[in-house]
Motif scaffolding. Structure first.
Motif, PDB file in Angstrom:
ATOM      1  N   VAL A 118      10.980 -37.282  -7.079  1.00  0.00           N
ATOM      2  CA  VAL A 118      10.594 -38.315  -8.048  1.00  0.00           C
ATOM      3  C   VAL A 118       9.322 -38.987  -7.535  1.00  0.00           C
ATOM      4  CG1 VAL A 118      11.235 -40.500  -9.123  1.00  0.00           C
ATOM      5  CG2 VAL A 118      12.949 -38.725  -8.809  1.00  0.00           C
ATOM      6  N   GLY A 119       8.298 -39.102  -8.429  1.00  0.00           N
ATOM      7  CA  GLY A 119       7.063 -39.801  -8.055  1.00  0.00           C
ATOM      8  C   GLY A 119       6.136 -39.004  -7.184  1.00  0.00           C
ATOM      9  N   VAL A 120       6.401 -37.710  -7.036  1.00  0.00           N
ATOM     10  CA  VAL A 120       5.500 -36.854  -6.238  1.00  0.00           C
ATOM     11  C   VAL A 120       5.056 -35.685  -7.119  1.00  0.00           C
ATOM     12  CG1 VAL A 120       5.216 -35.427  -4.192  1.00  0.00           C
ATOM     13  CG2 VAL A 120       6.659 -37.476  -4.099  1.00  0.00           C
ATOM     14  N   ALA A 121       3.757 -35.643  -7.441  1.00  0.00           N
ATOM     15  CA  ALA A 121       3.203 -34.571  -8.276  1.00  0.00           C
ATOM     16  C   ALA A 121       2.219 -33.739  -7.461  1.00  0.00           C
ATOM     17  CB  ALA A 121       2.500 -35.154  -9.496  1.00  0.00           C
ATOM     18  N   THR A 122       2.188 -32.437  -7.765  1.00  0.00           N
ATOM     19  CA  THR A 122       1.282 -31.525  -7.049  1.00  0.00           C
ATOM     20  C   THR A 122       0.032 -31.307  -7.899  1.00  0.00           C
ATOM     21  OG1 THR A 122       3.185 -30.410  -6.067  1.00  0.00           O
ATOM     22  CG2 THR A 122       1.062 -29.261  -5.973  1.00  0.00           C
ATOM     23  N   GLY A 123      -1.070 -31.806  -7.382  1.00  0.00           N
ATOM     24  CA  GLY A 123      -2.359 -31.608  -8.071  1.00  0.00           C
ATOM     25  C   GLY A 123      -3.105 -30.441  -7.459  1.00  0.00           C
ATOM     26  N   LEU A 124      -4.090 -29.965  -8.166  1.00  0.00           N
ATOM     27  CA  LEU A 124      -4.931 -28.859  -7.670  1.00  0.00           C
ATOM     28  C   LEU A 124      -6.360 -29.365  -7.529  1.00  0.00           C
ATOM     29  CD1 LEU A 124      -3.563 -26.027  -9.988  1.00  0.00           C
ATOM     30  CD2 LEU A 124      -2.885 -26.511  -7.641  1.00  0.00           C
TER      31      LEU A 124
END
Length: 773
Positions: free
Chosen positions: A592-598
């Motif tokens: 929760v609250g952790v997104a993987t960006g590129l």
């Protein structure tokens, strides 16, 4: 006026004419002529003399002689030992043939005799005075007639006789003499002779001027020759061998051989003439000599023949370089057009990309594929305009600019000319070199490139210029506009693997003296080296790591420890030490609250974890992790968007008054910026506020607007490779980037699911899992 008609023997003359009152010796040899003379001697000694029209005829007929001749009296006849007869004749009167007789043994004719009138008119006297005056001037100018002759002529009182005597002394052609003989009217005859003398005077004047000019020229030439011979003798005595003379001869020969344009050749010969006259001890002598040497050594017409075989060129480019398809395609297009037109001006390509991606070596391969000479100049640190255009020859130590130096080194007028690091030029008080490059790189101008040292224009239109740059932003706009920009983003992990196997490892083994049987590096080891020991867009560091392995292998083999070394994933650390880098990995579970960006960096793509945490507070937004201004603005935009969607997302409308929000991007020491983190920030923020976790195998990239629209991004190829390397299976990208999917290697496309989105709502559908708590 006609006075009488008589029949007399006829004697044709060859190239000779007798006027009345003239006394003349003749040599007679032809049978008919001798018979005519003998008949005259038996009679009253009268004989008619007329001139042949064609002197080469041995036996003339009536039509071969002039009808007007001279009735003469034979004064004396003498037989010579050789069989010919010499006679002395005196001209009496003009006479014209009425009837011509040829009785096989001799010629005779009935002639009408004309006698000049003895009457003296005033006009006759005026003409006689004028004639004598002109004749006297002519005698002084020609100096071929003695003054005594003029004295005798001046005593003649009969106008007709005076005209004939003067005419006999003039150097006239037989035809002109015959015209005077046929002029029976005395006044007309006098006028004609005056006109002839006047013309002769003008001719003599011209001859005199020409003679004086020739004499001066000969005197000058003789003087120069004499002085040169003296100089040679002095130089020989001083032990200077031939001195400048031999050198001048060699330089002249070279100037004639190199195929200069005519105006350049004229300049070179003019300078050579100056060089010959300037003393060797003079400082100017060496300056002129250097200039002539430059003109001689520059290629003016020598060119290599282009190898326009596209299949061969493609084979060479593929052999030397893996990937870089767009650049190869552009070169092959140029070759194809050149083959069709035979006249295309050289293109000006600019290869832009990070260090180590093979920009310089690619230019060398292009030259090889086209069968052209290759020359490279480095522009890094150039800040003086004269580095490009050269210095004027008036300065001490002057020399041409780098462009002309490069052309001399190339030796042909159509090389592949590499302008390395064109983005590293700067300027100062000595001028702007990038402004000087405008002329070099403009196909409409560079056929008349002007170098301050050479001074004469030089043709660069046949040169294929290739520039390289790391950063397009530092190249001035006008200069950038003259070049065709080809971006080389860098190599993918798969491309690096192929390059290492097919090129780098083989080259390093050869450099270190290793045989194929002595060292084997497996694929898993190469991938480990690429991932954990290098972080770059190119392959320079990778080659250095392979060189390190080769050195250590050489030591093992030379010391006798082993005869064969195999490098695998397990023993890489034994050769290269502990890993230097790590790369982003997918989370092991949904968070929760952790997104993987590129993210896209100068050394390729990478994954970026964006964390959001909530704590009781008053709605303070904290951003940490060395974020640049663009990412901070993206975070603000994401925050504003979430506030507008609270009801739809099931979030407390007053969350911004009750909670502090902290957005953090790990690795705070590394600066991060770029316009592609908007949807990642928004997704992480919504996940934290709704309590819904984010799929651990989903990566995303895209910018956000306040209305939730998703904007396109750059570097999709590198970002996709980073996602694949990190173990992600699905990536969310802007819909407008659909066209860029084709650039991604097929092996990566097969293992990744691409989700095209145009609004944040679509992002949330694919990224969030579970229900709102």
């Amino acid at each position: 006026m006609a006075d009488k008609e008589i029949i007399v023997p006829l004697l044709p003359l060859r190239g000779l004419l007798v006027y009345p009152t003239m006394v003349l010796h003749l040599d007679v040899g032809r049978d008919k002529s001798v018979q005519a003379l003998e008949k005259a001697m038996v009679g009253d000694h009268l004989i008619f003399l007329t001139t042949q029209k064609d002197v080469s005829l041995e036996e003339p007929g009536e039509e071969d002689i002039y009808q007007m001749g001279t009735l003469t009296k034979v004064k004396q006849m003498l037989k010579l030992p050789n069989g010919t007869i010499r006679v002395l004749v005196e001209g009496l009167n003009r006479a014209q043939i009425i009837e011509f007789y040829d009785n096989e043994t001799q010629f005779s004719a009935k002639v009408e005799v004309y006698e000049d009138s003895d009457e003296k008119e005033i006009e006759h006297q005026a003409l006689m005075r004028t004639l004598l005056e002109y004749f006297e001037q002519y005698i002084k100018m020609s100096k071929k007639i003695t003054p005594e002759t003029f004295a005798v002529t001046a005593d003649i009182e009969e106008p007709g006789r005076l005209a004939d005597v003067v005419a006999s002394h003039l150097p006239l052609k037989p035809k002109e003499k015959q015209e005077i003989l046929e002029t029976i009217d005395v006044k007309e005859r006098l006028s004609k002779i005056i006109e002839i003398i006047n013309n002769e005077k003008e001719v003599l004047n011209l001859e005199k001027k020409i003679g004086q000019r020739v004499k001066r020229s000969m005197e000058r030439t003789q003087k120069e020759y004499y002085l040169r011979e003296q100089m040679k003798a002095i130089q020989k005595e001083l032990g200077d061998k031939e001195g400048k003379t031999g050198e001048i001869a060699v330089l002249t020969e070279k100037i004639n051989e190199v195929g200069m344009p005519e105006h350049i050749k004229e300049t070179a010969m003019k300078e050579l003439d100056r060089y010959e006259k300037v003393p060797s001890s003079s400082a100017e002598s060496s300056v002129i000599r250097n200039y002539i040497e430059w003109l001689i050594t520059l290629p003016w017409s020598k060119a290599t023949k282009d190898d326009l075989n596209i299949q061969k060129a493609e084979k060479v480019l593929n052999r030397d370089h893996h990937g870089l398809e767009k650049v190869k395609e552009r070169v092959l297009e140029y070759l194809a057009v050149q083959q069709l037109t035979q006249s295309l001006k050289g293109p000006i390509l600019c290869l832009v990309g990070p260090p180590g991606v093979g920009k310089t070596s690619l230019a060398r391969s292009i030259a090889t594929s086209m069968n052209r000479n290759f020359v490279r100049i480095s522009l890094g640190g150039v800040r003086d305009e004269s580095e490009i255009r050269g210095h004027r020859r008036t300065y001490v130590g002057a020399m041409p600019g780098r462009i002309i130096q490069g052309m001399k080194k190339a030796g042909t007028i159509n090389p592949v000319f590499l302008l390395d690091e064109i983005d590293k030029m700067s300027n100062d008080f000595r001028g702007d070199p990038s402004a000087a490059m405008l002329e070099v790189l403009d196909p409409e101008q560079n056929n008349h490139f002007s170098d301050h040292y050479i001074e004469e224009t030089y043709d660069l239109s046949k040169v294929m210029f290739i520039a390289t740059a790391n950063n397009l932003a530092t190249i001035p706009g006008p200069l950038r506009d003259r070049m065709e920009i080809i971006s080389i983003a860098g190599y993918t992990e798969i491309e690096k693997l192929h390059i290492a196997k097919d090129h780098l490892l083989i080259r390093q083994m050869e450099n270190h003296g290793l045989q194929k049987t002595q060292l084997q590096v497996r694929e898993d080891a190469l991938i480990n080296i690429i991932r954990y020991y290098t972080r770059e867009a190119g392959v320079r560091s990778l080659e250095r790591q392979l060189a390190s392995i080769c050195r250590k292998t050489a030591k093992i083999i030379v010391s006798g420890e082993k005869k064969r070394v195999v490098i695998s994933e397990k023993n890489v650390e034994d050769f290269l030490g502990k890993t230097i880098f790590h790369y982003g990995q997918a989370e092991t579970e949904d968070q929760v609250g952790v997104a993987t960006g590129l993210a896209y960096t100068t050394v390729g793509g990478d994954t970026l974890q964006i964390e959001v945490s909530l704590s009781p507070g008053k709605g303070k937004l904290v951003l940490t992790g060395q974020l640049g201004d663009v990412m901070k603005e993206s975070a603000q935009a994401a925050f504003s968007f979430v506030r507008t969607k609270t009801e739809q997302l099931g979030i407390d409308a007053n969350f911004h008054e009750k909670q502090d929000i902290h957005i953090h991007v790990p690795e705070g020491a590394v600066p991060k910026d770029g316009p592609s983190a908007g949807i990642t920030l928004a997704t992480a923020l919504i996940s934290a506020l709704t309590g819904r976790p984010i799929h651990r195998e989903v990566g995303m990239t895209g910018e956000i607007t306040l209305r939730g629209r998703v904007l396109p991004i750059g570097g999709l190829k590198e970002k996709s490779l980073a996602a694949h390397r990190a173990g992600l299976t699905k990536i969310i990208i802007p819909k407008n980037n659909e066209k860029d999917i084709d650039d991604i290697p097929e092996s990566v496309r097969k293992e990744l699911e691409f989700v095209l989105v145009s609004h944040v709502d679509e992002v949330l559908e694919h990224a969030l899992v579970g229900e709102t708590e």
